[in-house]
Design an enzyme around this catalytic site. Structure first.
Site, PDB file in Angstrom:
ATOM      1  N   LYS A 189       0.843  -1.198   0.000  1.00  0.00           N
ATOM      2  CA  LYS A 189       0.000   0.000   0.000  1.00  0.00           C
ATOM      3  C   LYS A 189       0.877   1.246   0.000  1.00  0.00           C
ATOM      4  CE  LYS A 189      -2.009   2.404   3.263  1.00  0.00           C
ATOM      5  NZ  LYS A 189      -1.796   3.757   2.683  1.00  0.00           N
ATOM      6  N   GLU A 264      10.267   0.661  10.283  1.00  0.00           N
ATOM      7  CA  GLU A 264      11.271   1.717  10.132  1.00  0.00           C
ATOM      8  C   GLU A 264      10.547   3.017  10.431  1.00  0.00           C
ATOM      9  OE1 GLU A 264      13.069   4.589   9.187  1.00  0.00           O
ATOM     10  OE2 GLU A 264      13.001   4.065   7.071  1.00  0.00           O
ATOM     11  N   CYS A 298      13.297  10.581   7.668  1.00  0.00           N
ATOM     12  CA  CYS A 298      13.217   9.973   9.004  1.00  0.00           C
ATOM     13  C   CYS A 298      14.528  10.124   9.762  1.00  0.00           C
ATOM     14  CB  CYS A 298      12.813   8.518   8.886  1.00  0.00           C
ATOM     15  SG  CYS A 298      13.751   7.639   7.658  1.00  0.00           S
ATOM     16  N   GLU A 395       9.844  14.769  16.797  1.00  0.00           N
ATOM     17  CA  GLU A 395      10.123  14.777  15.364  1.00  0.00           C
ATOM     18  C   GLU A 395       9.207  15.786  14.680  1.00  0.00           C
ATOM     19  OE1 GLU A 395       9.025  11.264  12.943  1.00  0.00           O
ATOM     20  OE2 GLU A 395      11.039  11.445  12.105  1.00  0.00           O
TER      21      GLU A 395
HETATM   22  P1  NAD Z   1       1.887   7.522   8.886  1.00  0.00           P
HETATM   23  O1  NAD Z   1       2.910   6.739   9.580  1.00  0.00           O
HETATM   24  O2  NAD Z   1       0.558   7.600   9.546  1.00  0.00           O
HETATM   25  O3  NAD Z   1       1.670   6.955   7.411  1.00  0.00           O
HETATM   26  C1  NAD Z   1       2.576   6.121   6.740  1.00  0.00           C
HETATM   27  C2  NAD Z   1       1.801   5.028   6.036  1.00  0.00           C
HETATM   28  O4  NAD Z   1       1.052   4.271   6.974  1.00  0.00           O
HETATM   29  C3  NAD Z   1       0.794   5.516   5.011  1.00  0.00           C
HETATM   30  O5  NAD Z   1       0.764   4.619   3.932  1.00  0.00           O
HETATM   31  C4  NAD Z   1      -0.516   5.462   5.784  1.00  0.00           C
HETATM   32  O6  NAD Z   1      -1.654   5.343   4.959  1.00  0.00           O
HETATM   33  C5  NAD Z   1      -0.320   4.219   6.606  1.00  0.00           C
HETATM   34  N1  NAD Z   1      -1.124   4.125   7.822  1.00  0.00           N
HETATM   35  C6  NAD Z   1      -1.622   5.145   8.581  1.00  0.00           C
HETATM   36  N2  NAD Z   1      -2.285   4.653   9.647  1.00  0.00           N
HETATM   37  C7  NAD Z   1      -2.214   3.313   9.563  1.00  0.00           C
HETATM   38  C8  NAD Z   1      -2.691   2.255  10.389  1.00  0.00           C
HETATM   39  N3  NAD Z   1      -3.371   2.473  11.510  1.00  0.00           N
HETATM   40  N4  NAD Z   1      -2.416   0.981  10.022  1.00  0.00           N
HETATM   41  C9  NAD Z   1      -1.700   0.724   8.919  1.00  0.00           C
HETATM   42  N5  NAD Z   1      -1.236   1.683   8.095  1.00  0.00           N
HETATM   43  C10 NAD Z   1      -1.484   2.971   8.412  1.00  0.00           C
HETATM   44  O7  NAD Z   1       2.477   8.945   8.612  1.00  0.00           O
HETATM   45  P2  NAD Z   1       1.719  10.291   8.141  1.00  0.00           P
HETATM   46  O8  NAD Z   1       0.431  10.485   8.895  1.00  0.00           O
HETATM   47  O9  NAD Z   1       1.659  10.341   6.688  1.00  0.00           O
HETATM   48  O10 NAD Z   1       2.783  11.336   8.643  1.00  0.00           O
HETATM   49  C11 NAD Z   1       2.799  11.712   9.991  1.00  0.00           C
HETATM   50  C12 NAD Z   1       4.180  11.759  10.545  1.00  0.00           C
HETATM   51  O11 NAD Z   1       4.820  10.493  10.382  1.00  0.00           O
HETATM   52  C13 NAD Z   1       5.124  12.698   9.859  1.00  0.00           C
HETATM   53  O12 NAD Z   1       4.950  14.018  10.244  1.00  0.00           O
HETATM   54  C14 NAD Z   1       6.429  12.132  10.292  1.00  0.00           C
HETATM   55  O13 NAD Z   1       6.747  12.552  11.578  1.00  0.00           O
HETATM   56  C15 NAD Z   1       6.200  10.655  10.290  1.00  0.00           C
HETATM   57  N6  NAD Z   1       6.696   9.991   9.071  1.00  0.00           N
HETATM   58  C16 NAD Z   1       7.836   9.284   9.148  1.00  0.00           C
HETATM   59  C17 NAD Z   1       8.337   8.671   8.015  1.00  0.00           C
HETATM   60  C18 NAD Z   1       9.593   7.896   8.031  1.00  0.00           C
HETATM   61  O14 NAD Z   1      10.197   7.691   6.985  1.00  0.00           O
HETATM   62  N7  NAD Z   1      10.026   7.389   9.157  1.00  0.00           N
HETATM   63  C19 NAD Z   1       7.673   8.787   6.808  1.00  0.00           C
HETATM   64  C20 NAD Z   1       6.474   9.508   6.755  1.00  0.00           C
HETATM   65  C21 NAD Z   1       6.005  10.096   7.911  1.00  0.00           C
END
Ligand code: NAD
Length: 494
Positions: A189, A264, A298, A395
């Site tokens: 996804k 990660e 990240c 973060e």
């Molecule tokens: P997120 O972690 O919520 O989303 C990442 C992925 O997980 C997306 O594909 C999302 O649809 C999916 N997801 C969301 N909730 C889920 C759940 N309950 N179960 C399974 N999958 C789920 O991140 P975000 O809301 O897009 O961003 C928020 C914060 O996350 C950012 O501000 C940042 O701090 C962090 N982030 C970190 C990384 C990294 O590389 N470590 C990448 C993106 C965001």
């Protein structure tokens, strides 16, 4: 809905191409069961690029069934044949580098020069794992107890993979490369805000001869990700994103079928500048450490620690360097920093800037939204921070850095390690003893010495502490996608 399964998109640099919009299941683009679509925005202009079909739990079931059927043949195919298909895929990614980079630029907002770097690394990652396909072997164990004993390394089955929006195609490659090389099949996804490049790459997977059902790509929101981490037929889940979502995924993996999980997650990585550093180079690397990819990284070096004797001079130079970064149209080849990827991210970052000011940190430069369409934030430096301030602890995931002062090696190690995270750390020094001693004592999965944000497909990447579980890239990632089977055969003496 009757949304077409492919739309012709004209990107801001004039590239016209056919963008698949369906879910990619069994090597075909199909509508979602619900018929719902989600809109895909260009964060530099706030314009809609196209729409894509949005998956939910019903579509996850269809994709899992396809992946399960494909696993029966893909897992027992000659490993070198799997490798050949992946080599072809790597070549096709290189052939289409310009179009894929342009898609990343338009969809995520990252500067085109950086997007080209991402896609070049994507091809290297896929090629690296192609090479491993026929080199993952078991062992013979000499037990000398009347048994012949050996191990096999077998694939796990259908793997669920959930990726973020900051490096859309690069995260796709870190996930599918090791999974496919070792004989697994995947349901991946993409993030809701950046679905386009993985759908385009799906066409290349078909062209490369990867059989139907081996790669399945679905677009959707978090709830669709939860349908993956909950799924009873998915045997392993791999996730990159926020620590909170990672925690939810680990919990649902445990509560469903105890699927294996690798995570990660986030970071608040320290970037340490000693007084004996090559200062101009340290300025370049601390600037790159935080402002690369608009700070949406990240492992961003978001806490800079500078030794007291050079602190004032360093801060002044960092301010000048920060203000020289070219922020703007991501398709301009000179641009270093494009927009943030979404309005949500922009608002979150600006909120942290306010919190930093309220808490008494000194705003050295930046701290505001640019007056133009798109989600642009001026690169921001805070000084005079206290270690318990939110801008130092949490973060931000944007172009915001804090600069603190330290005097001794022991002190900076204490400060650097005072974090729940442990993804990466930077050290800038010309003293090799100090570089090695300090790197041994820092709690982080990656240490960069006199460099930063420096990735290589052969080098494992992952977190200590709450930055994650497991390693991606390198030989280590193969461990995530294989299980060891021990076979003991009793030998009768004749
Ligand atoms: P997120 O972690 O919520 O989303 C990442 C992925 O997980 C997306 O594909 C999302 O649809 C999916 N997801 C969301 N909730 C889920 C759940 N309950 N179960 C399974 N999958 C789920 O991140 P975000 O809301 O897009 O961003 C928020 C914060 O996350 C950012 O501000 C940042 O701090 C962090 N982030 C970190 C990384 C990294 O590389 N470590 C990448 C993106 C965001």
């Amino acid at each position: 809905s009757g949304f077409p399964l492919s739309t012709q998109v004209t990107l801001p640099n004039g590239i016209k191409y056919d963008q698949p919009t369906g879910l990619f299941i069994n090597n075909e683009f199909i509508p979602s069961v619900s018929g719902k679509t989600l809109k895909v925005e260009n964060p530099a202009t706030e314009e809609i690029l196209t729409e894509v079909y949005e998956a939910d739990a019903d579509d996850v079931n269809i994709a899992v069934d396809a992946a399960e059927a494909a696993f029966k043949t893909w897992s027992v195919m000659q490993p070198s044949e799997r490798g050949r298909a992946l080599y072809r895929l790597a070549d096709l990614i290189e052939r289409d580098l310009e179009i894929l980079s342009s898609i990343e630029c338009a969809d995520n907002g990252k500067a085109i020069a950086l997007a080209r770097g991402d896609v070049a690394l994507v091809a290297k990652v896929i090629r690296y794992y192609a090479g491993y396909a026929d080199k993952v072997t078991g062992t013979v164990i000499e037990t000398n107890d009347g048994h012949f004993t050996y191990t096999r390394r077998e694939p796990i089955g259908v793997c669920g993979q959930i990726i973020p929006w900051n490096f859309p195609l690069l995260m796709w490659s870190w996930k599918i490369g090791p999974a496919l090389a070792t004989g697994n099949t995947v349901v991946l996804k993409t993030a809701e805000s950046t679905p386009l490049s993985a759908l385009y790459a799906s066409k290349l997977a078909v062209e490369a001869g990867i059989p139907p059902g081996v790669i399945n790509i679905i677009s959707g929101y978090g709830a669709t990700g939860a349908a993956i981490s909950n799924h009873m037929k998915i045997k392993k889940v791999a996730f990159t994103g926020s620590t909170n979502t990672g925690r939810a995924i680990l919990k649902s993996a445990a509560e469903s079928n105890l699927k294996k999980a690798t995570l990660e997650l986030g970071g608040k990585s320290p970037n340490i500048v000693f007084a004996d550093a090559d200062i101009p180079k340290a300025i370049e690397m601390t600037n790159l450490g935080i402002f690369f990819n608009s700070g949406e990284v990240c492992c961003a070096g978001s806490r800079i620690y500078v030794q007291d004797s050079i602190y004032d001079k360093f801060l002044q130079q960092l301010k000048e360097r920060t203000e020289a970064n070219k922020v703007g149209n991501p398709f301009d080849p000179e641009t270093f920093q494009g927009p943030q990827t979404s309005k949500t991210q922009l608002d979150k970052i600006l909120h942290y800037v306010d919190v930093g000011k309220q808490d008494g940190a000194t705003l050295v430069t930046g701290g505001y939204r640019l007056e133009r369409p798109g989600w642009f934030v001026a690169p921001t430096v805070f000084a005079n921070v206290k270690e318990d301030m939110k801008v130092v602890k949490e973060e931000i995931f944007g172009p915001v850095v804090t600069v603190s002062k330290f005097s001794s090696v022991d002190e900076v190690i204490e400060l650097a390690n005072n974090s729940e995270y442990g993804l990466a750390a930077g050290i800038h020094t010309t003293d090799v003893h100090k570089a090695i001693d300090v790197s041994n004592r820092l709690n982080a999965g990656t240490i960069w010495i006199n460099t930063y944000n420096n990735f290589h497909e052969a080098v494992p990447f992952g977190g200590y502490g709450q930055s994650g579980i497991g390693r991606e890239m390198g030989e280590q990632a193969l461990e995530n996608y294989t299980q060891h089977k021990a076979v003991r055969i009793k030998i009768e003496k004749k």
